[in-house]
Design an enzyme around this catalytic site. Structure first.
Site, PDB file in Angstrom:
ATOM      1  N   CYS A 112       0.881  -1.144   0.000  1.00  0.00           N
ATOM      2  CA  CYS A 112       0.000   0.000   0.000  1.00  0.00           C
ATOM      3  C   CYS A 112       0.922   1.197   0.000  1.00  0.00           C
ATOM      4  O   CYS A 112       1.323   1.639   1.057  1.00  0.00           O
ATOM      5  CB  CYS A 112      -0.843   0.075   1.252  1.00  0.00           C
ATOM      6  SG  CYS A 112      -1.544  -1.483   1.730  1.00  0.00           S
ATOM      7  N   VAL A 113       1.324   1.679  -1.147  1.00  0.00           N
ATOM      8  CA  VAL A 113       2.184   2.871  -1.187  1.00  0.00           C
ATOM      9  C   VAL A 113       1.345   3.962  -0.569  1.00  0.00           C
ATOM     10  O   VAL A 113       0.896   3.812   0.547  1.00  0.00           O
ATOM     11  CB  VAL A 113       2.566   3.224  -2.641  1.00  0.00           C
ATOM     12  CG1 VAL A 113       3.759   4.156  -2.624  1.00  0.00           C
ATOM     13  CG2 VAL A 113       2.876   1.995  -3.438  1.00  0.00           C
TER      14      VAL A 113
END
Lengths: 349, 426
Positions: free
Chosen positions: B242-243
């Site tokens: 999950c950048v």
């Protein structure tokens, strides 16, 4: 509702006063519509009306900039307009500069919305595109009809104080303010279309022109590091446990300043990272990995450096706008200078 | 390599005594699914919920979104190397439950998990508001590490998607679409006059919550390599990251990679779509240099005339993006890059962390710093208080009336850099 009052600024040529031989023509205020104003007024329909036109020779304006600006501004102000339109100037250089100058001054000094139009290569475009909305026009007066079609709705929006959409949607020259909007095609389709055009040598327009980078020259080396006062500054988000200043995990709106006067080692449970852009496990286990207080204390003891500054500064680099980072840096630098700091170790992540 | 995708359209999702697909409705036996998922010893609890388009529902913190698919014929199974055994996928027939998705949520792992609103302003920005979502809420055991926590959630999402996908095995699809990639030699012979085009797919690989897996291999440990586009449609690449939520490529994005689909549309008429080059976005400079050297070297070796480069994340990966672009352009191969922007809340800041004159053809997914206010929702699935600390949120993001003020960053998939959306900026 009454109509918006519009004042129109044009040069001697468009006012039919004369060509280059009349370029010294001094500012004149005429009631009502002159020249291209007819097209604008027709476009405004019931919503706005050109109440007066200010005419000025291009040479007079550019050669007597301050005086001319004041004269023109006084004339405009005397009409109590809700909106000012300048030009459009197309590719006429001196006219473009005059339109940009007048429009910018109207916005800044009179606090009245103003709009102009010119060809992208007009020198006035580069000078004023970040200060004034400049509608992109053709390079000659043959583009008047098209220009009016774009300028009329944009002028009305500005007069009403409505939200101004992106440059592509509204038709003004990109002004450095990035505005979101929904395209008709999705990004991947636009990418493939753009690549096909590029491969065929056909024209295409990039959606984001590469910026000019602000490259910073490294400072000169310290002459006497053994007696220097060194400070630690980081964009790696190291903060006292609990993040007391609530520095954001991304797009930081602030920085923190924390005392390490009696700290020799940053330990787990007392310090942590607020940064949301990298694996925090290792820096939370040993925050010295990002902010090396332990090593600098050793160096201090060994006399390798003079002193470690009593405070460190920390923010989060993740997604933080360059403009904000610059602002924090100049504030921090001022304090560091005042505190007699000789050098800074900047750590990033 | 030829793959048929059989689309089974799903227009509704409901809980029921038997998991099945019937008349465009997906029925899920809650208990059966939960008991299967609870086999993971890292999990304390699992519950499931439903979120449909138009409902007053907010899901947060969202980890991943996955489309249910099943392999009907051809080698291997969905998610090879992660759930299924390692075998080359991408041929035969795969059925897809189009219009349905699995969304995973539960206690936050890091800072980067996102928000999906099923209605209102937020719904306009996330593509997942248009899907019939089965939401899996997982709470981990207290003592497990963040790594084990992330992995457990990742596997729960994949398992649930495969469970649902299996329900489409015996169903006659509503529509079938065929994708075929031929060998390099055949391509040259068949399309002598068409430009040879490749796709450089950059995969996030910066560490915890920032990893991507290819046939089960952590991409940060891989050299840049090539892959058939249809392999992605069978789940060869899955997201473990999950950048920031807005520019994370979910597993759903990998399965439905928009660049691949758009290139196939023009394949054989305006261009010859040769293959996909996958490369990583590691944190070390040496890795960045090596990976971008390899992507340009492979592009040259494949005799490409042009490539599209897509990015994942921002800031640090901007350097990978520009390196790839610069080195590929230097080989005389034309590029178009897809990115998004961090131009500040007022849009006046420099948008990227790196730039080069050779990047003269850019597609943007919009400014992720733009602030939006998301109205209160009747129902929250997950933990809404995290919006104050997720990337894109700030202290006070969550207001007393339940509305949320956040940057687009916090919305899952909002500024996708594969060009999945219509959002852009100028």
């Amino acid at each position: 509702m009454s109509k918006f009052r519009v004042v129109h600024y044009i040069n001697q040529f468009f006012a039919n006063v004369g060509g280059e031989e009349m370029a010294d023509y001094k500012p004149e205020l005429r009631e009502g519509i002159v020249g291209p104003g007819i097209a604008f007024n027709a476009g405004f329909k019931d919503e706005a009306e050109i109440v007066a036109t200010v005419i000025c020779g291009d040479s007079y304006f550019n050669e007597n900039l301050e005086t001319a600006k004041k004269e023109v501004l006084d004339m405009i102000s005397s009409c109590k307009p809700d909106m000012v339109i300048c030009g459009p100037a197309f590719n006429a250089g001196r006219y473009g500069v005059a339109c940009g100058t007048v429009a910018a001054a109207v916005i800044e000094k009179l606090n009245i919305p103003a709009l102009t139009g010119m060809f992208i290569e007009n020198p006035g475009a580069d000078m004023f595109k970040t200060k004034v909305h400049i509608v992109s026009t053709k390079n000659s007066a043959a583009g008047m009809r098209d220009a009016v079609k774009i300028m009329v709705p944009l002028a009305l929006k500005l007069a009403k104080g409505e939200e101004i959409k992106s440059s592509k949607q509204e038709g003004y020259l990109p002004n450095g303010i990035r505005v979101n909007f929904f395209e008709e095609k999705r990004g991947a389709e636009r990418a493939v279309d753009m690549l096909v055009a590029k491969l065929e040598g056909k024209p295409f327009t990039t959606e984001f022109p590469m910026p000019d980078f602000d490259r910073v020259e490294p400072a000169k080396a310290l002459k006497d590091i053994n007696n220097a006062k060194i400070a630690l500054v980081t964009s790696g988000g190291i903060v006292p446990k609990g993040n007391p200043d609530h520095i954001e995990s991304s797009s930081a709106s602030k920085y923190g300043k924390y005392s390490i006067a009696n700290v020799t080692d940053l330990v787990e449970g007392e310090y942590e990272t607020a940064h949301g852009g990298y694996d925090p496990v290792y820096s939370n286990k040993d925050p010295d990995r990002v902010l090396p207080v332990d090593v600098l204390r050793e160096f201090e003891k060994e006399g390798k450096i003079g002193k470690l500054h009593d405070y460190f500064y920390s923010t989060v680099g993740n997604g933080t706008a360059v403009k904000n980072a610059k602002k924090y840096a100049s504030e921090i630098a001022k304090e560091l200078l005042a505190d007699g700091v000789n050098a800074v170790i900047l750590t990033s992540t | 390599m030829k793959l048929e995708l059989g689309y089974i359209y799903i227009e509704d999702i409901q809980f029921g005594p038997e998991s099945k697909v019937e008349k465009k409705t997906l029925y899920v036996n809650k208990d059966e699914l939960i008991s299967m998922l609870l086999e993971d010893q890292n999990l304390k609890s699992v519950s499931v919920d439903i979120a449909k388009p138009g409902e007053s529902v907010r899901i947060t913190p969202v980890k991943d979104v996955i489309e249910p698919r099943v392999k009907v014929s051809g080698k291997g199974n969905i998610f090879p190397g992660t759930l299924a055994k390692v075998e080359c996928v991408g041929s035969g027939r795969t059925n897809v439950l189009k219009g349905a998705a699995v969304v995973t949520t539960g206690k936050i792992v890091g800072f980067q998990e996102g928000i999906i609103d099923m209605s209102g302003k937020g719904a306009e920005y996330t593509p997942f508001s248009k899907l019939n979502n089965l939401v899996i809420i997982c709470e981990p055991k207290d003592e497990i590490s963040p790594y084990a926590h992330e992995k457990a959630l990742r596997m729960v999402g994949l398992k649930s998607a495969v469970y649902l996908g299996e329900l489409g095995r015996g169903i006659e699809p509503d529509e079938i679409e065929v994708f075929e990639t031929i060998s390099i030699k055949e391509g040259i012979e068949k399309y002598p006059g068409l430009p040879r085009v490749g796709y450089v797919l950059m995969l996030q690989s910066q560490g915890l919550l920032h990893d991507t897996y290819v046939y089960g291999v952590d991409m940060k440990q891989s050299l840049t390599t090539i892959i058939n586009p249809t392999e992605l449609m069978d789940g060869a690449i899955i997201s473990g990251n999950c950048v920031s939520a807005c520019d994370k490529n979910t597993t759903y994005h990998h399965l439905n990679n928009p660049v691949i689909h758009e290139l196939f549309k023009k394949h054989g008429t305006e261009l010859n779509f040769v293959c996909v080059i996958i490369t990583n976005e590691n944190v070390y400079l040496a890795d960045k240099e090596r990976s971008s050297d390899w992507s340009s070297k492979l592009a040259e070796l494949l005799g490409l005339d042009g490539v599209i480069i897509s990015q994942e994340g921002f800031g640090n990966p901007d350097t990978d993006l520009i390196m790839n672009c610069k080195k590929i352009e230097a080989k005389g191969i034309k590029t178009v890059i897809i990115t998004d922007e961090y131009a500040g809340r007022d849009g006046s800041s420099q948008s990227l962390a790196d730039a080069d004159v050779s990047a003269n053809a850019v597609i943007t997914g919009g400014n992720a710093n733009q602030v939006v206010v998301l109205g209160p929702m009747d129902k929250i699935i997950g933990h809404v208080e995290v919006v104050n600390t997720v990337a894109g949120g700030f202290d006070g993001s969550l207001r007393e009336d339940g509305s949320i003020e956040v940057e687009l960053q916090a919305i899952t998939g909002a500024t996708n850099e594969m060009g999945f959306n219509k959002l852009s900026a100028r």
